[in-house]
Enzyme design. Structure first.
Site, PDB file in Angstrom:
ATOM      1  N   ASP A 479     -97.543 -14.454 -36.451  1.00  0.00           N
ATOM      2  CA  ASP A 479     -96.674 -14.136 -35.317  1.00  0.00           C
ATOM      3  C   ASP A 479     -96.804 -12.656 -34.939  1.00  0.00           C
ATOM      4  O   ASP A 479     -97.326 -11.837 -35.713  1.00  0.00           O
ATOM      5  CB  ASP A 479     -95.228 -14.457 -35.724  1.00  0.00           C
ATOM      6  CG  ASP A 479     -94.360 -14.850 -34.544  1.00  0.00           C
ATOM      7  OD1 ASP A 479     -94.735 -14.556 -33.400  1.00  0.00           O
ATOM      8  OD2 ASP A 479     -93.284 -15.434 -34.781  1.00  0.00           O
ATOM      9  N   ASP A 549     -92.560 -20.461 -26.889  1.00  0.00           N
ATOM     10  CA  ASP A 549     -91.330 -20.752 -27.627  1.00  0.00           C
ATOM     11  C   ASP A 549     -90.498 -21.788 -26.906  1.00  0.00           C
ATOM     12  O   ASP A 549     -89.505 -22.265 -27.445  1.00  0.00           O
ATOM     13  CB  ASP A 549     -90.503 -19.471 -27.790  1.00  0.00           C
ATOM     14  CG  ASP A 549     -90.881 -18.724 -29.051  1.00  0.00           C
ATOM     15  OD1 ASP A 549     -91.612 -19.293 -29.890  1.00  0.00           O
ATOM     16  OD2 ASP A 549     -90.459 -17.566 -29.206  1.00  0.00           O
TER      17      ASP A 549
HETATM   18  C1  DGJ Z   1     -91.312 -16.293 -32.597  1.00  0.00           C
HETATM   19  C2  DGJ Z   1     -92.103 -17.562 -32.690  1.00  0.00           C
HETATM   20  O1  DGJ Z   1     -92.666 -17.871 -31.471  1.00  0.00           O
HETATM   21  C3  DGJ Z   1     -91.197 -18.670 -33.204  1.00  0.00           C
HETATM   22  O2  DGJ Z   1     -91.870 -19.885 -33.213  1.00  0.00           O
HETATM   23  C4  DGJ Z   1     -90.720 -18.297 -34.578  1.00  0.00           C
HETATM   24  O3  DGJ Z   1     -91.806 -18.259 -35.450  1.00  0.00           O
HETATM   25  C5  DGJ Z   1     -90.012 -16.958 -34.538  1.00  0.00           C
HETATM   26  N1  DGJ Z   1     -90.817 -15.954 -33.887  1.00  0.00           N
HETATM   27  C6  DGJ Z   1     -89.653 -16.504 -35.913  1.00  0.00           C
HETATM   28  O4  DGJ Z   1     -89.137 -15.255 -35.931  1.00  0.00           O
END
Ligand code: DGJ
Length: 742
Positions: A479, A549
């Site tokens: 991430d 997301d």
């Molecule tokens: C952002 C990501 O896109 C999510 O799927 C998740 O992993 C969160 N960060 C976790 O902090």
């Protein structure tokens, strides 16, 4: 296929069955662009394509030639400030402050296949037969800097890749003020410009505009390629559509600050520039040093946008993505993020994982919150050691328990970041990007590690490698949850601060390279708050990425549809989540959530224990369906049929290589009362094959389905039949078409 140099006319012709790319050495030694488009027959002299004429208010290079002005000549890699007033591809800033340069043709060489670009992701070949590369060397005598322009033409498809390399063979240091990957000067502006833009949770929306005089651009100055603009551009002729017409696609294999722009000049010629964002870039070259730009990929077709996309899909699946997972159907996963966020214990995870296993899930992914002092997003980043209060057996113990359940185990990292509340920061407060004497801004309570420094990358590598060596981790979600601010590295001198954004990305690539090399069986999924760095650079290391997301099925239709312009289905992370959805609070039927997510690397982002018995059965069926068809869904030939940007319905399909199986995804956003008859004209089938439709039970030949269409009419016309609600808002269907033995 070939690359030919016609000595007498000084014309280069790069061609295969689909495209021709023509350029020539101009009389001032620079390279002129002659043609890029559909294949034309080779001949000795194409120099007549070079159009010049006497224009008023023009600056000329030669006193006796009032036709030769760079302003009105289409070029390959234009320089700044000498008769061309359009934006240049490069700027060479010299010790005396001058930015004028004069790169003249020296030589060229041909090689089979394609050389690697050191430290950078790029397309590749597996044999010399797949492509041929031309490197043209030009030289600026005064500074001694040599410029190599690299062109690779692939044998199959309308694919040409380009990049540039500066090699300083002179004495005094110079600074590159810009070094673009590509300049493409086209003779007219009769194109529709189409970009993929948006923001967090709304990535990759399609936006179109006509090209007008002046500059139009997309780009990023955030340090990551960004949610806002994807490094991808389509130029299509106004009458071109998904099924037919001339289209040029341009994709930049880069994950940092970029710019792609079009400049229409006073005579309606068009200059496309693509590469590292010049605003946030400067690079010092000492004598003996060299600088390689990222690679840009051009795709040309006269068969419409679906064909352009399919060309990118195959190239990026087979000759950009690499390694063990490249060709493999991807495991069906259950990620705990939306199920628990930071609120979990080991036992809770095992509960979720056990139910997932019962439903047929193959990979359990533990997301954020497992390490250091991380119980919220205020602490812990940088300390990649399990939190023993939550996970008594550590990652090794948890991974063991998941494997005992019969599943693989995956783990989340955010390697490039640190919280101030972390041991790493307490030990190395100077390891973050921060400008001396200035406030350092934060995003999500976190700071960006200075990946331009090798010792920082090494330290993160050590921590990650230790976990991967000691625990059975089969998957990593990588991430990156904030963009860069106050970009400054304490490790580099003042005259190299313009290099930090790019050096940062080189550091990210270096860490990816080391980890993927050391742990070749681990499946990497890139992520940046969803699609903040969903780009071809990442695909080279991580064959799939968490596209957004936003896990709402309706929102996802647009995001996945837009992303499919360039990116293959095998690269798009797509999961079923709960309703009401956590991003838009919309309720959508479970079948629609799965019907959208199955056109991606499929998984669940919820606690399956919370479903009803009926829903659990539905999930089991979804997983069984996915296991049967995922190879086709992820690697078949993908066609967009109806755009969610244009109406109430959307549709897409995949067809197997042997054309015997096709899956059609049909989606209706809002229900309609007394709705119209509807049908979808399918694509890519064999006209002579007879396909059995799993929903209607009908057998139809491919020609019927492609030319007359697949009837999708809802027989209740949108209303409940016999007291039962047959359909509602957000309905969808998957049609399975299997050809009978022929
Ligand atoms: C952002 C990501 O896109 C999510 O799927 C998740 O992993 C969160 N960060 C976790 O902090």
């Amino acid at each position: 296929m070939g690359i030919v140099y016609h000595e007498s006319s000084k014309v280069f012709h790069l061609y295969n069955d689909t495209i021709s790319y023509l350029m020539m050495v101009l009389k001032n030694g620079h390279l002129g662009q002659l043609y890029f488009g559909k294949r034309i027959r080779d001949r000795e002299d194409f120099s007549y394509f070079l159009e010049t004429c006497k224009r008023p208010m023009t600056s000329y290079i030669y006193e006796d030639d009032r036709t030769f002005s760079l302003e009105h000549i289409r070029q390959e890699y234009p320089v700044f400030g000498t008769t061309d007033y359009r934006q240049p591809a490069m700027e060479v800033i010299q010790e005396n402050g001058s930015r004028i340069s004069d790169f003249q043709y020296q030589s060229h060489r041909l090689e089979k296949g394609k050389p690697k670009l050191p430290g950078l992701p790029a397309t590749y070949t597996e044999s010399g037969q797949e492509a041929e590369t031309l490197t043209v060397t030009l030289k600026d005598e005064l500074t001694g800097v040599e410029l190599e322009l690299l062109y690779t033409i692939f044998t199959k498809g309308g694919i040409l890749t380009r990049s540039a390399r500066f090699c300083h063979k002179g004495v005094k240091p110079i600074r590159l003020g810009r070094a673009m990957s590509l300049c493409l000067d086209l003779p007219d502006r009769d194109y529709v410009w189409q970009q993929l833009s948006g923001c967090w949770a709304r990535e990759c929306h399609i936006h179109c505009r006509n090209l007008e005089p002046g500059i139009q651009a997309i780009g990023s100055m955030r340090g990551n390629s960004s949610h806002e603009h994807n490094p991808f551009l389509v130029l299509r002729r106004p009458h071109a559509d998904e099924r037919q017409g001339e289209v040029i696609g341009l994709s930049l294999i880069y994950s940092g600050n970029f710019r792609i722009q079009a400049e229409v000049d006073a005579h309606d010629t068009l200059r496309i520039l693509a590469g590292i964002d010049p605003e946030t870039f400067e690079w010092k070259l000492e004598a003996g040093e060299s600088f390689q730009t990222p690679e840009a990929v051009l795709v040309y077709t006269d068969q419409g946008m679906n064909h352009m996309s399919q060309t990118f899909h195959k190239l990026y699946q087979k000759r950009l993505a690499r390694g063990y997972w490249r060709d493999k159907a991807r495991p069906i996963l259950n990620n705990n993020w939306e199920a628990t966020y930071f609120d979990f214990t080991e036992e809770r995870l095992i509960e979720i994982a056990s139910k997932a296993k019962e439903c047929g899930v193959e990979l359990f992914v533990l997301d954020d919150g497992w390490f250091g002092a991380r119980s919220s997003d205020h602490a812990g980043l940088g300390d990649w050691k399990a939190n023993r209060e939550r996970l008594p057996g550590g990652i090794t113990g948890l991974a063991e328990r998941i494997e005992e359940l019969g599943m693989k185990f995956g783990l989340w990292f955010e390697p490039e970041m640190v919280n101030k509340d972390s041991d790493l920061y307490r030990q190395h407060p100077d390891w973050i990007l921060a400008t001396p004497g200035r406030k350092v801004s934060y995003g999500r309570y976190q700071y960006v590690l200075d990946f331009s420094r090798k010792e920082v990358v090494d330290a993160i590598y050590e921590q990650m490698a230790k976990i991967l060596k000691n625990a059975k981790v089969s998957y990593i979600k990588w991430d990156m949850n904030r963009s860069i601010t106050e970009c400054f590295s304490k490790a580099w001198p003042a005259d190299r601060q313009g290099e930090i954004y790019h050096r940062y990305i080189l550091g990210v690539y270096d860490l990816y390279e080391r980890l993927t090399w050391e742990f070749p069986h681990v499946l990497f999924e890139s992520c940046s708050s969803g699609g903040g760095r969903f780009d071809p650079g990442m695909l080279y290391y991580a064959p799939q990425g968490w596209l957004s997301d936003d896990s709402d099925a309706v929102e996802r239709l647009k995001i996945q549809y837009g992303a499919s312009m360039c990116y293959p289905i095998s690269s798009m992370g797509a999961h079923v989540s709960v309703t009401p959805n956590h991003q838009v609070f919309r309720n959508t039927p479970l079948h629609t959530r799965a019907n959208v997510a199955c056109f991606g690397t499929f998984g669940y982002e919820l606690d399956l224990n919370k479903l009803t018995a009926k829903e659990t059965e539905e999930v089991k069926e979804q997983i069984a369906f996915m296991k049967k068809y995922r190879q086709l869904l992820q690697f078949g030939t993908f066609y967009r049929l109806e755009s969610p940007f244009e109406g109430n319905e959307a549709a897409w399909m995949v067809v197997s290589d042997d054309q015997k199986t096709a899956l059609v995804g049909w989606y209706r956003i809002l229900n309609r009362v007394n709705g119209n008859y509807t049908r979808l004209r399918l694509e890519g089938l064999n006209p002579a094959y007879c396909y059995r439709n799993n929903r209607s039970g009908l057998n139809n030949y491919g020609d019927e389905l492609m030319y007359a269409g697949l009837i999708t009419t809802d027989e209740t016309a949108g209303q409940g039949a016999d007291g039962e609600i047959a359909c509602s808002d957000f309905d969808s269907r998957i049609y399975i078409l299997e050809a009978e033995e022929v």
